[in-house]
Write a protein that holds these residues in place. Structure first.
Motif, PDB file in Angstrom:
ATOM      1  N   LEU A 647       0.835  -1.207   0.000  1.00 25.69           N
ATOM      2  CA  LEU A 647       0.000   0.000   0.000  1.00 25.69           C
ATOM      3  C   LEU A 647       0.867   1.254   0.000  1.00 25.69           C
ATOM      4  N   ILE A 648       1.867   1.293   0.863  1.00 25.36           N
ATOM      5  CA  ILE A 648       2.720   2.488   0.955  1.00 25.36           C
ATOM      6  C   ILE A 648       3.556   2.642  -0.297  1.00 25.36           C
ATOM      7  N   ASP A 649       4.026   1.544  -0.863  1.00 31.32           N
ATOM      8  CA  ASP A 649       4.807   1.631  -2.107  1.00 31.32           C
ATOM      9  C   ASP A 649       3.973   2.243  -3.227  1.00 31.32           C
ATOM     10  N   CYS A 650       2.704   1.837  -3.339  1.00 33.61           N
ATOM     11  CA  CYS A 650       1.851   2.345  -4.411  1.00 33.61           C
ATOM     12  C   CYS A 650       1.521   3.824  -4.230  1.00 33.61           C
ATOM     13  N   VAL A 651       1.435   4.290  -2.992  1.00 31.56           N
ATOM     14  CA  VAL A 651       1.123   5.698  -2.759  1.00 31.56           C
ATOM     15  C   VAL A 651       2.369   6.574  -2.840  1.00 31.56           C
ATOM     16  N   ARG A 652       3.493   6.084  -2.304  1.00 29.97           N
ATOM     17  CA  ARG A 652       4.704   6.919  -2.234  1.00 29.97           C
ATOM     18  C   ARG A 652       5.541   6.885  -3.494  1.00 29.97           C
ATOM     19  N   ASN A 653       5.530   5.761  -4.227  1.00 31.03           N
ATOM     20  CA  ASN A 653       6.504   5.585  -5.313  1.00 31.03           C
ATOM     21  C   ASN A 653       5.861   5.306  -6.667  1.00 31.03           C
ATOM     22  N   PRO A 654       4.828   6.007  -7.050  1.00 29.06           N
ATOM     23  CA  PRO A 654       4.212   5.722  -8.361  1.00 29.06           C
ATOM     24  C   PRO A 654       5.161   6.095  -9.492  1.00 29.06           C
ATOM     25  N   ALA A 655       5.177   5.264 -10.545  1.00 31.14           N
ATOM     26  CA  ALA A 655       6.084   5.524 -11.674  1.00 31.14           C
ATOM     27  C   ALA A 655       5.458   6.469 -12.689  1.00 31.14           C
ATOM     28  N   TYR A 656       4.153   6.481 -12.784  1.00 34.43           N
ATOM     29  CA  TYR A 656       3.426   7.299 -13.761  1.00 34.43           C
ATOM     30  C   TYR A 656       4.007   7.121 -15.168  1.00 34.43           C
ATOM     31  N   LEU A 657       4.058   5.865 -15.600  1.00 34.20           N
ATOM     32  CA  LEU A 657       4.557   5.556 -16.942  1.00 34.20           C
ATOM     33  C   LEU A 657       3.636   6.184 -17.980  1.00 34.20           C
ATOM     34  N   ASP A 658       4.226   6.735 -19.014  1.00 35.38           N
ATOM     35  CA  ASP A 658       3.427   7.474 -20.003  1.00 35.38           C
ATOM     36  C   ASP A 658       2.342   6.606 -20.619  1.00 35.38           C
ATOM     37  N   TRP A 659       2.664   5.353 -20.931  1.00 40.11           N
ATOM     38  CA  TRP A 659       1.659   4.515 -21.594  1.00 40.11           C
ATOM     39  C   TRP A 659       0.504   4.184 -20.649  1.00 40.11           C
ATOM     40  N   GLU A 660       0.820   4.024 -19.338  1.00 37.02           N
ATOM     41  CA  GLU A 660      -0.255   3.780 -18.376  1.00 37.02           C
ATOM     42  C   GLU A 660      -1.109   5.025 -18.183  1.00 37.02           C
ATOM     43  N   VAL A 661      -0.466   6.195 -18.147  1.00 38.21           N
ATOM     44  CA  VAL A 661      -1.217   7.445 -18.001  1.00 38.21           C
ATOM     45  C   VAL A 661      -2.144   7.644 -19.193  1.00 38.21           C
ATOM     46  N   ASN A 662      -1.622   7.413 -20.394  1.00 39.60           N
ATOM     47  CA  ASN A 662      -2.441   7.598 -21.600  1.00 39.60           C
ATOM     48  C   ASN A 662      -3.607   6.606 -21.636  1.00 39.60           C
ATOM     49  N   GLU A 663      -3.357   5.386 -21.176  1.00 34.77           N
ATOM     50  CA  GLU A 663      -4.423   4.376 -21.126  1.00 34.77           C
ATOM     51  C   GLU A 663      -5.528   4.804 -20.164  1.00 34.77           C
ATOM     52  N   GLN A 664      -5.137   5.328 -19.018  1.00 35.48           N
ATOM     53  CA  GLN A 664      -6.135   5.759 -18.041  1.00 35.48           C
ATOM     54  C   GLN A 664      -6.841   7.041 -18.481  1.00 35.48           C
ATOM     55  N   LEU A 665      -6.145   7.895 -19.228  1.00 33.56           N
ATOM     56  CA  LEU A 665      -6.811   9.092 -19.761  1.00 33.56           C
ATOM     57  C   LEU A 665      -7.942   8.710 -20.700  1.00 33.56           C
ATOM     58  N   GLN A 666      -7.742   7.641 -21.481  1.00 36.47           N
ATOM     59  CA  GLN A 666      -8.822   7.170 -22.344  1.00 36.47           C
ATOM     60  C   GLN A 666     -10.013   6.699 -21.518  1.00 36.47           C
ATOM     61  N   LYS A 667      -9.731   6.036 -20.407  1.00 37.09           N
ATOM     62  CA  LYS A 667     -10.820   5.577 -19.541  1.00 37.09           C
ATOM     63  C   LYS A 667     -11.495   6.754 -18.847  1.00 37.09           C
ATOM     64  N   VAL A 668     -10.728   7.788 -18.528  1.00 37.17           N
ATOM     65  CA  VAL A 668     -11.323   8.999 -17.958  1.00 37.17           C
ATOM     66  C   VAL A 668     -12.301   9.616 -18.952  1.00 37.17           C
ATOM     67  N   LYS A 669     -11.903   9.658 -20.224  1.00 32.40           N
ATOM     68  CA  LYS A 669     -12.793  10.203 -21.246  1.00 32.40           C
ATOM     69  C   LYS A 669     -14.079   9.378 -21.352  1.00 32.40           C
ATOM     70  N   GLU A 670     -13.941   8.049 -21.248  1.00 36.38           N
ATOM     71  CA  GLU A 670     -15.127   7.191 -21.286  1.00 36.38           C
ATOM     72  C   GLU A 670     -16.031   7.462 -20.085  1.00 36.38           C
ATOM     73  N   GLU A 671     -15.429   7.670 -18.921  1.00 38.51           N
ATOM     74  CA  GLU A 671     -16.222   7.962 -17.721  1.00 38.51           C
ATOM     75  C   GLU A 671     -16.929   9.304 -17.854  1.00 38.51           C
ATOM     76  N   ILE A 672     -16.256  10.269 -18.463  1.00 42.54           N
ATOM     77  CA  ILE A 672     -16.875  11.576 -18.679  1.00 42.54           C
ATOM     78  C   ILE A 672     -18.081  11.428 -19.598  1.00 42.54           C
ATOM     79  N   ALA A 673     -17.911  10.649 -20.678  1.00 40.43           N
ATOM     80  CA  ALA A 673     -19.027  10.434 -21.601  1.00 40.43           C
ATOM     81  C   ALA A 673     -20.180   9.713 -20.914  1.00 40.43           C
ATOM     82  N   GLU A 674     -19.855   8.757 -20.050  1.00 39.58           N
ATOM     83  CA  GLU A 674     -20.895   8.035 -19.326  1.00 39.58           C
ATOM     84  C   GLU A 674     -21.583   8.947 -18.317  1.00 39.58           C
ATOM     85  N   ALA A 675     -20.798   9.805 -17.661  1.00 45.26           N
ATOM     86  CA  ALA A 675     -21.366  10.724 -16.676  1.00 45.26           C
ATOM     87  C   ALA A 675     -22.306  11.724 -17.321  1.00 45.26           C
TER      88      ALA A 675
END
Length: 1003
Positions: A647-675
């Motif tokens: 738990l602490i590793d995931c909160v303190r040491n996130p890598a924020y890899l570009d491909w993971e960020v871009n993948e989640q941004l697409q899901k954010v857009k889907e959530e916005i459309a659903e909202a």
């Protein structure tokens, strides 16, 4: 879940021929039960007829009728029934071994169905047509009533004179032949009808009875508010004169009989399956389970069936489930055997109610209307209904009992949960559970076309329901006794389950067969303990809750925990950070941060995190609010070190890899459309953006315009700025504090000790938001006001919570009309009174230093000004001293306390409560503190807080097809609310003054 939709296999040692013989016997039984059911349906066009038919069946097998207005002389081993209003019936069989204080085993259902009821003055004449004025009863699918061959049925009050004396009698009537019809309009006159037809229940649903050309020739008797020809037909049927008819309660009925149908003769096509199917199955089960004296020889309880009227319109009547009828029956039976008033309380705690109301089967043409893991099917057996918000009364204990009966008798069982984005119906279950205090489960047979004039169910499910109810009556006493004493019945050793050491078993009891004292053929015998393996001692009946311990690390981070007897632990890392800390350059970063939780860190890949969590059977989650962020991990407490480290590793040491960020941004857009398809969520966002200036006006969901500006750099900067030690709390339940501290301190002590930043300012200003959009002819709106202080004004924040529960509300649609007898003010005073309103509910949002309270509603666009008027009146009413009764406040207070205590039974909620309280107050206040505040709330407190709310500026928001009505009345509404504010400041002594001013402002 899928396995519950299928028959549970039975392992036998007999020959195949015997199996075939048993199957043939079962088929014969199905035919007998179904044929009997068809006869019951065809004899019961109305609730009055259904009760009359039930009465005849009970009397035929020896049940004795008792009269409520007379004294009862009851005996153990005997069978009785009583009726109320001739539309509700309660039948019960008292066990031979019954003594006062023993429990009642009840199946409850209802006798009414949606229909068209004749108005007190039903005579309508238009264009030489004689029509019958009707009013809609319940939430019917009214378009299905068009072009059906209709008749009338119901009860009639007859005046009779004999020997100079006058008497009055209740008579049932039913005209068999079709006498009227609701004709549709030809497509040639309405070319757009197939694009969408909306029934106007006032003008479209008038059945045509005759034409004046034919009936005007017959003037032999006077009309009395009803067409003379109709009155004459009723009189002829009853064998009386028209002038002897004093009054009647009649309804339109379909003349087409109920039938077994389908290519494979597997369906039943009929009206009123909801809920005559459950009424019949429960009644027949009771009769067959008590048909002889020997059936009650070993029974120590009371077997009962209660069939109520008026469920489809909320149950609030003298003969509805919301009346004292059930409690009266339990009380009078108990008191017939004792004078000790305490015995009734004991009896209720030993009782069990099966609330039986038909369930929604999966529709092949509308599969998206069901939650994907809960899709009841025809032939799949009784459906257990679940709802976290107590719209159904099922819980784990009541569900277990019903499942065990199903397993023992090889009966299929299914589960139903409504989709989160759809309103949930309700039943008599929650009404009786809360009104009587009885353990309850909600079940029902699956059906299609619920509330249509012709519904559809499966023949197998009639048999399954009957058998399940019959087994419940026959075995519940024994089963419940074993559950109560189960701790002493389990040997303190762990047993082998290998078939190599199992002995042969002889009966099919099911996986939980120890509950009934029998063994199972489907699992090996558990007679051989594993050598050297012993179970720990059983827990006592009551375990003192652990005290919350808090340690502040040198860098300001707080570690808090409480112990529990549960074998599992919930650990959360909570941060004083949310969307209020965003800037225009970082709008939406909190939303993205939630999506990026538990992704790759500098020490682990995302795949490794997933595998580590799965390896220990854990569950991780992240949730972002406007003021706080929480990361949680649930697993067995033996894995606490692994949980804390990951738990602490995931909160303190996130890598924020570009491909993971871009993948989640697409899901954010889907959530916005659903909202964007969720008007209620949009309105809540709009209330904040329009009502506040500053931090609380920031969007909780990422704005579409800001998504493209978000990236890993924005995430890193936001976390670095806000995730400091003094703004974080590590909270846990089910963990020893010293163990948690020893693991967490080395991992958190090096976080920088940055002084806690000042919370961004938010100023409530009030405002207006309107959005015109396609919403199916509906308009959604919300009115909101501010209560300053928020959680730091603790007493008023809790009063606001009680006020929200007091006002309540919800959606109008359910399996039987608005409200379903719920007792909140907005259900009783709005949803039950205004059919134009689809939903109407109070809401609140409380923050550290401020809070919002208001009413959110959905209605047709043409009713918006009136709905706003109603909302304002309701707000004024609770702010007016004397308008809130003590009993409804007590109900709201009890509901609030119940919700608090029930939520804290969840490990995750308890962990979150510890973390967020410490972030807010710097300490964890005991639950008794909040319960005490709730107990001390008075009606004066409610009106005082409501007055304070309404003296703040108004925030309005709307969304819908046509906001013109809202826009057109905007100034009038604002003027009305201004007038309302003046009234609050000038005088609170006259609710009449409020209403007069309100009306003048809207005129």
């Amino acid at each position: 879940m899928e396995s519950r939709n299928k028959h549970i296999p039975t392992y036998t040692t007999g020959k195949a021929e015997k199996s075939e013989e048993r199957r043939g016997m079962a088929d014969t039984e199905v035919s007998s039960v179904v044929s009997d059911f068809i006869g019951f349906l065809n004899a019961s066009p109305t609730a009055f007829h259904a009760v009359d038919e039930a009465k005849k069946r009970l009397q035929k097998v020896g049940y004795e009728q008792v009269i409520e207005r007379e004294d009862w002389k009851l005996e153990a081993g005997k069978r009785y029934f009583f009726t109320r209003n001739h539309s509700t019936i309660v039948a019960f069989a008292i066990g031979t071994k019954y003594v006062a204080g023993n429990g009642f085993h009840v199946v409850g259902a209802h006798t009414d169905s949606p229909c068209l009821k004749l108005k007190p003055v039903s005579k309508v004449k238009k264009a030489d047509y004689l029509e019958v004025g009707v009013q809609t009863y319940g939430g019917g699918l009214w378009h299905t009533w068009f072009d059906r061959d209709l008749t009338v049925a119901g009860r009639v009050m007859i005046r009779e004179e004999k020997g100079g004396s006058v008497s009055y009698s209740h008579r049932l009537v039913r005209i068999e032949e079709p006498i009227m019809r609701v004709p549709t309009l030809a497509i040639h006159l309405d070319r757009g009808v197939n694009d969408g037809f909306k029934v106007n229940t006032q003008s479209h649903l008038l059945p045509v009875l005759a034409t004046s050309v034919k009936v005007e020739l017959n003037k032999e008797f006077a009309e009395n508010g009803h067409h003379a020809i109709l009155t004459q037909m009723i009189a002829n049927k009853l064998g009386c004169q028209p002038d002897q008819i004093c009054d009647f309660e009649l309804q339109a009925c379909d003349t087409q009989p109920s039938v077994v149908a389908g290519a494979a003769k597997e369906f039943i096509f009929s009206g009123r399956l909801d809920n005559l199917c459950m009424s019949f199955c429960s009644l027949k089960a009771l009769i067959d389970a008590t048909s002889s004296e020997s059936d009650l020889e070993n029974e120590s309880g009371v077997r009962m069936v209660a069939l109520f009227d008026h469920e489809e319109v909320g149950s609030n009547s003298a003969q509805g489930a919301g009346s004292p009828a059930m409690l009266d029956a339990l009380s009078r039976i108990t008191n017939s055997f004792t004078s000790d008033s305490k015995m009734l309380t004991k009896a209720i705690q030993r009782s069990f109610l099966v609330s039986a109301d038909m369930a929604h089967a999966l529709h092949p043409n509308y599969m998206d209307k069901h939650e994907e893991n809960h899709q009841p099917k025809l032939h799949g057996g009784l459906v257990i209904k679940h709802n976290a918000n107590q719209r159904y009364a099922t819980n784990a204990v009541t569900s277990l009992i019903f499942r065990e009966i199903a397993m023992k008798h090889n009966l299929p069982i299914q589960d139903f949960v409504v989709r989160n984005d759809m309103p949930c119906g309700s039943t008599i279950g929650p009404i009786l559970a809360s009104g009587v205090g009885i353990r309850t489960i909600d079940v029902g047979a699956p059906q299609l076309s619920m509330h249509s004039i012709r519904e559809m169910c499966a023949v197998d499910d009639v048999k399954h329901s009957y058998e399940h109810f019959k087994a419940f009556f026959q075995e519940f006493s024994q089963l419940d006794a074993k559950i109560t004493g189960r701790t002493s019945r389990i040997a303190p050793a762990r047993f082998a389950s290998s078939s190599t050491v199992a002995t042969t078993s002889s009966s099919s009891g099911g996986l939980l067969s120890w509950l009934t004292g029998s063994q199972s053929k489907s699992v090996p015998s558990l007679d051989f303990p594993l050598p050297g393996v012993a179970l720990p001692p059983s827990l006592p009946d009551y375990v003192e809750p652990g005290k919350t311990k808090i340690t502040t690390l040198p860098n300001g981070l707080k570690v808090a925990s409480e112990t529990s007897a549960s074998p599992a632990a919930s650990i959360g890392l909570y941060v004083d950070c949310g969307s209020i800390y965003e800037s225009p350059a970082s709008f939406g970063v909190s939303h993205l941060l939630e999506r990026m939780a538990f992704k790759s860190t500098t020490n682990r890949s995302h795949l490794r995190i997933v595998r580590e969590v799965e390896a220990i059977g854990g569950n991780v989650n992240a949730a972002v609010s406007r003021e706080q962020i929480g990361y949680t991990f649930d697993a067995l407490k033996t894995y606490v070190p692994e949980m804390v480290e990951l738990l602490i590793d995931c909160v303190r040491n996130p890598a924020y890899l570009d491909w993971e960020v871009n993948e989640q941004l697409q899901k954010v857009k889907e959530e916005i459309a659903e909202a964007a398809k969720n008007p209620h969520g949009l309105l809540l966002e709009a209330i904040h953006s329009a009502g506040y200036s500053g931090a609380l006006a920031n969007p909780l969901l990422a704005p579409e315009s800001a998504v493209n500006m978000l990236n890993s750099t924005v995430l890193e900067d936001f976390v670095a700025e806000n995730f400091s030690a003094s703004r974080m709390v590590l909270a846990a339940t089910g963990v020893e504090h010293e163990e948690l501290l020893s693991v967490a301190e080395p991992l958190l002590s090096d976080l920088p000790n940055i002084p806690r930043a000042q919370e961004p300012k938010s100023v409530y200003t009030g405002g207006d938001y309107r959005c015109q959009a396609d919403s199916g002819g509906q308009t959604h709106f919300a009115l909101a006001f501010e209560l300053p202080g928020g959680w730091h004004n603790e007493k008023e924040a809790i009063i606001l919570t009680v006020l929200q529960i007091l006002m309540g509300g919800g959606g109008s649609f359910s399996a039987g009309g608005p409200g379903k007898g719920m007792y909140s003010r907005l259900y009783l005073r709005v949803l039950n009174q205004y059919p134009q309103v689809q939903s109407f509910s109070a809401f609140n949002s409380i923050y550290n230093h401020t809070g919002l309270f208001g009413i959110q509603a959905t209605t047709g666009s043409d009713f918006v000004p009136s709905a706003i008027d109603v909302a304002v009146k309701e707000l004024i009413a609770v702010a007016t001293p004397g308008q809130v009764e003590q009993k409804e406040l007590e109900r709201a207070k009890q509901s609030t306390k119940s919700a608090i205590l029930m939520n804290l039974e969840s490990r995750a909620v308890a962990s979150e409560d510890i973390g967020k309280q410490i972030l807010t107050y710097g300490e964890r206040k005991p639950v008794e503190h909040f319960l005490k505040v709730v107990d001390e709330i008075t009606p004066k407190d409610i009106s005082s807080v409501a007055e304070k709310l309404l003296s703040s500026n108004l925030t309005m928001a709307s969304y819908g097809n046509d906001t013109t009505p809202l826009a057109a009345s905007s100034r009038e509404n604002e003027t009305a609310l201004f007038c309302r504010t003046r009234v609050f400041h000038l005088s609170f002594n006259s609710s009449i003054m409020h209403l007069h001013i309100l009306k003048s402002c809207f005129s």
